[in-house]
Design a protein around this motif. Structure first.
Motif, PDB file in Angstrom:
ATOM      1  N   PHE A  17     -13.628 -62.091  15.844  1.00 15.59           N
ATOM      2  CA  PHE A  17     -15.000 -62.518  15.614  1.00 15.59           C
ATOM      3  C   PHE A  17     -15.633 -61.577  14.614  1.00 15.59           C
ATOM      4  O   PHE A  17     -15.140 -60.480  14.351  1.00 15.59           O
ATOM      5  N   SER A  18     -16.726 -62.030  14.026  1.00 17.43           N
ATOM      6  CA  SER A  18     -17.434 -61.231  13.033  1.00 17.43           C
ATOM      7  C   SER A  18     -18.920 -61.250  13.356  1.00 17.43           C
ATOM      8  O   SER A  18     -19.479 -62.295  13.684  1.00 17.43           O
ATOM      9  N   SER A  19     -19.537 -60.099  13.243  1.00 17.78           N
ATOM     10  CA  SER A  19     -20.973 -60.024  13.515  1.00 17.78           C
ATOM     11  C   SER A  19     -21.792 -60.012  12.236  1.00 17.78           C
ATOM     12  O   SER A  19     -22.969 -60.363  12.254  1.00 17.78           O
ATOM     13  N   ASP A  20     -21.184 -59.609  11.116  1.00 14.11           N
ATOM     14  CA  ASP A  20     -21.932 -59.521   9.861  1.00 14.11           C
ATOM     15  C   ASP A  20     -21.318 -60.352   8.734  1.00 14.11           C
ATOM     16  O   ASP A  20     -21.790 -60.309   7.606  1.00 14.11           O
ATOM     17  N   GLY A  21     -20.261 -61.092   9.014  1.00  8.37           N
ATOM     18  CA  GLY A  21     -19.631 -61.916   7.979  1.00  8.37           C
ATOM     19  C   GLY A  21     -18.622 -61.179   7.129  1.00  8.37           C
ATOM     20  O   GLY A  21     -17.957 -61.790   6.301  1.00  8.37           O
ATOM     21  N   GLU A  22     -18.489 -59.873   7.295  1.00  7.58           N
ATOM     22  CA  GLU A  22     -17.554 -59.094   6.485  1.00  7.58           C
ATOM     23  C   GLU A  22     -16.521 -58.360   7.330  1.00  7.58           C
ATOM     24  O   GLU A  22     -15.382 -58.198   6.919  1.00  7.58           O
ATOM     25  N   THR A  23     -16.895 -57.907   8.498  1.00 10.97           N
ATOM     26  CA  THR A  23     -16.027 -57.100   9.344  1.00 10.97           C
ATOM     27  C   THR A  23     -15.487 -57.943  10.487  1.00 10.97           C
ATOM     28  O   THR A  23     -16.232 -58.670  11.133  1.00 10.97           O
ATOM     29  N   LEU A  24     -14.171 -57.842  10.735  1.00 13.44           N
ATOM     30  CA  LEU A  24     -13.550 -58.553  11.854  1.00 13.44           C
ATOM     31  C   LEU A  24     -13.335 -57.607  13.028  1.00 13.44           C
ATOM     32  O   LEU A  24     -12.936 -56.455  12.846  1.00 13.44           O
ATOM     33  N   TYR A  25     -13.584 -58.104  14.203  1.00 21.72           N
ATOM     34  CA  TYR A  25     -13.336 -57.373  15.441  1.00 21.72           C
ATOM     35  C   TYR A  25     -12.389 -58.209  16.294  1.00 21.72           C
ATOM     36  O   TYR A  25     -12.409 -59.437  16.232  1.00 21.72           O
ATOM     37  N   GLU A  26     -11.560 -57.539  17.093  1.00 16.74           N
ATOM     38  CA  GLU A  26     -10.607 -58.236  17.953  1.00 16.74           C
ATOM     39  C   GLU A  26     -10.952 -58.018  19.416  1.00 16.74           C
ATOM     40  O   GLU A  26     -11.043 -56.887  19.874  1.00 16.74           O
ATOM     41  N   GLY A  27     -11.108 -59.119  20.120  1.00 20.70           N
ATOM     42  CA  GLY A  27     -11.302 -59.072  21.556  1.00 20.70           C
ATOM     43  C   GLY A  27     -10.061 -59.604  22.246  1.00 20.70           C
ATOM     44  O   GLY A  27      -9.196 -60.207  21.616  1.00 20.70           O
ATOM     45  N   GLU A  28      -9.971 -59.387  23.549  1.00 19.82           N
ATOM     46  CA  GLU A  28      -8.820 -59.862  24.317  1.00 19.82           C
ATOM     47  C   GLU A  28      -9.283 -60.689  25.500  1.00 19.82           C
ATOM     48  O   GLU A  28     -10.303 -60.384  26.121  1.00 19.82           O
ATOM     49  N   LEU A  29      -8.522 -61.721  25.796  1.00 20.28           N
ATOM     50  CA  LEU A  29      -8.747 -62.554  26.967  1.00 20.28           C
ATOM     51  C   LEU A  29      -7.500 -62.510  27.826  1.00 20.28           C
ATOM     52  O   LEU A  29      -6.404 -62.761  27.334  1.00 20.28           O
ATOM     53  N   TRP A  30      -7.640 -62.192  29.100  1.00 21.03           N
ATOM     54  CA  TRP A  30      -6.539 -62.250  30.044  1.00 21.03           C
ATOM     55  C   TRP A  30      -6.755 -63.493  30.887  1.00 21.03           C
ATOM     56  O   TRP A  30      -7.809 -63.673  31.482  1.00 21.03           O
ATOM     57  N   MET A  31      -5.733 -64.341  30.924  1.00 21.62           N
ATOM     58  CA  MET A  31      -5.864 -65.606  31.635  1.00 21.62           C
ATOM     59  C   MET A  31      -4.725 -65.807  32.618  1.00 21.62           C
ATOM     60  O   MET A  31      -3.619 -65.319  32.413  1.00 21.62           O
ATOM     61  N   GLU A  32      -5.029 -66.530  33.677  1.00 20.79           N
ATOM     62  CA  GLU A  32      -4.035 -67.013  34.627  1.00 20.79           C
ATOM     63  C   GLU A  32      -4.181 -68.527  34.642  1.00 20.79           C
ATOM     64  O   GLU A  32      -5.200 -69.047  35.066  1.00 20.79           O
ATOM     65  N   ASN A  33      -3.147 -69.195  34.152  1.00 22.24           N
ATOM     66  CA  ASN A  33      -3.185 -70.628  33.879  1.00 22.24           C
ATOM     67  C   ASN A  33      -4.380 -70.891  32.968  1.00 22.24           C
ATOM     68  O   ASN A  33      -4.464 -70.318  31.892  1.00 22.24           O
ATOM     69  N   GLU A  34      -5.315 -71.704  33.389  1.00 20.92           N
ATOM     70  CA  GLU A  34      -6.479 -72.001  32.537  1.00 20.92           C
ATOM     71  C   GLU A  34      -7.710 -71.197  32.943  1.00 20.92           C
ATOM     72  O   GLU A  34      -8.791 -71.410  32.406  1.00 20.92           O
ATOM     73  N   ARG A  35      -7.539 -70.285  33.846  1.00 23.64           N
ATOM     74  CA  ARG A  35      -8.670 -69.511  34.363  1.00 23.64           C
ATOM     75  C   ARG A  35      -8.780 -68.170  33.650  1.00 23.64           C
ATOM     76  O   ARG A  35      -7.806 -67.417  33.563  1.00 23.64           O
ATOM     77  N   LEU A  36      -9.964 -67.873  33.163  1.00 28.65           N
ATOM     78  CA  LEU A  36     -10.223 -66.595  32.519  1.00 28.65           C
ATOM     79  C   LEU A  36     -10.374 -65.522  33.592  1.00 28.65           C
ATOM     80  O   LEU A  36     -11.226 -65.630  34.466  1.00 28.65           O
ATOM     81  N   ARG A  37      -9.524 -64.497  33.539  1.00 32.81           N
ATOM     82  CA  ARG A  37      -9.584 -63.423  34.521  1.00 32.81           C
ATOM     83  C   ARG A  37     -10.367 -62.227  34.016  1.00 32.81           C
ATOM     84  O   ARG A  37     -11.052 -61.558  34.776  1.00 32.81           O
ATOM     85  N   LYS A  38     -10.254 -61.940  32.711  1.00 29.37           N
ATOM     86  CA  LYS A  38     -10.918 -60.757  32.164  1.00 29.37           C
ATOM     87  C   LYS A  38     -11.098 -60.949  30.674  1.00 29.37           C
ATOM     88  O   LYS A  38     -10.257 -61.540  30.008  1.00 29.37           O
ATOM     89  N   ALA A  39     -12.189 -60.453  30.153  1.00 29.82           N
ATOM     90  CA  ALA A  39     -12.435 -60.467  28.716  1.00 29.82           C
ATOM     91  C   ALA A  39     -12.797 -59.044  28.287  1.00 29.82           C
ATOM     92  O   ALA A  39     -13.613 -58.386  28.924  1.00 29.82           O
ATOM     93  N   ASP A  40     -12.154 -58.576  27.232  1.00 32.12           N
ATOM     94  CA  ASP A  40     -12.398 -57.243  26.710  1.00 32.12           C
ATOM     95  C   ASP A  40     -12.982 -57.390  25.312  1.00 32.12           C
ATOM     96  O   ASP A  40     -12.305 -57.848  24.396  1.00 32.12           O
ATOM     97  N   ILE A  41     -14.234 -56.998  25.166  1.00 32.71           N
ATOM     98  CA  ILE A  41     -14.939 -57.130  23.892  1.00 32.71           C
ATOM     99  C   ILE A  41     -15.173 -55.723  23.347  1.00 32.71           C
ATOM    100  O   ILE A  41     -15.808 -54.898  24.007  1.00 32.71           O
ATOM    101  N   PRO A  42     -14.703 -55.425  22.133  1.00 31.67           N
ATOM    102  CA  PRO A  42     -14.914 -54.089  21.575  1.00 31.67           C
ATOM    103  C   PRO A  42     -16.351 -53.887  21.103  1.00 31.67           C
ATOM    104  O   PRO A  42     -17.074 -54.868  20.861  1.00 31.67           O
ATOM    105  N   PRO A  43     -16.795 -52.661  20.961  1.00 31.69           N
ATOM    106  CA  PRO A  43     -18.127 -52.418  20.394  1.00 31.69           C
ATOM    107  C   PRO A  43     -18.186 -52.947  18.967  1.00 31.69           C
ATOM    108  O   PRO A  43     -17.219 -52.834  18.218  1.00 31.69           O
TER     109      PRO A  43
END
Length: 99
Positions: free
Chosen positions: A70-96
């Motif tokens: 994702f991008s907050s300013d249109g120039e810099t990319l950030y990477e987040g992580e999603l941990w899932m079990e089947n179709e259920r979201l278990r955890k989301a890790d969003i970087p600063p």
């Protein structure tokens, strides 16, 4: 009898493929929702890891980890992580990130 086992194996592989696609589409929706909640632009999502495992509910399923950009300013990319079990979201890790 051999033909029956081959058909069952092919059917299982095809079913696993379609279910993995369904999980990937659900992960994309979860990533888009995370981006909307953060007020940032969603860029992409990719499966980083998946495996068959016994899930927290005690049943056999797919445990996977997805990376989304994702991008907050249109120039810099950030990477987040999603941990899932089947179709259920278990955890989301969003970087600063910048707002």
């Amino acid at each position: 009898m051999k033909t029956l086992w081959i058909l069952l194996l092919c059917g299982g592989v095809i079913a696993l493929f379609w279910y993995r696609r369904k999980v990937a589409e659900t992960a994309r929706l979860h990533a888009q929702r995370q981006a909307e909640q953060l007020g940032v632009q969603f860029v992409s999502v990719a499966c980083k890891q998946w495996r068959l495992a016994i899930l927290s509910n005690g049943k056999l399923g797919i445990r996977s980890r997805f990376m989304f950009e994702f991008s907050s300013d249109g120039e810099t990319l950030y990477e987040g992580e999603l941990w899932m079990e089947n179709e259920r979201l278990r955890k989301a890790d969003i970087p600063p990130h910048r707002i």
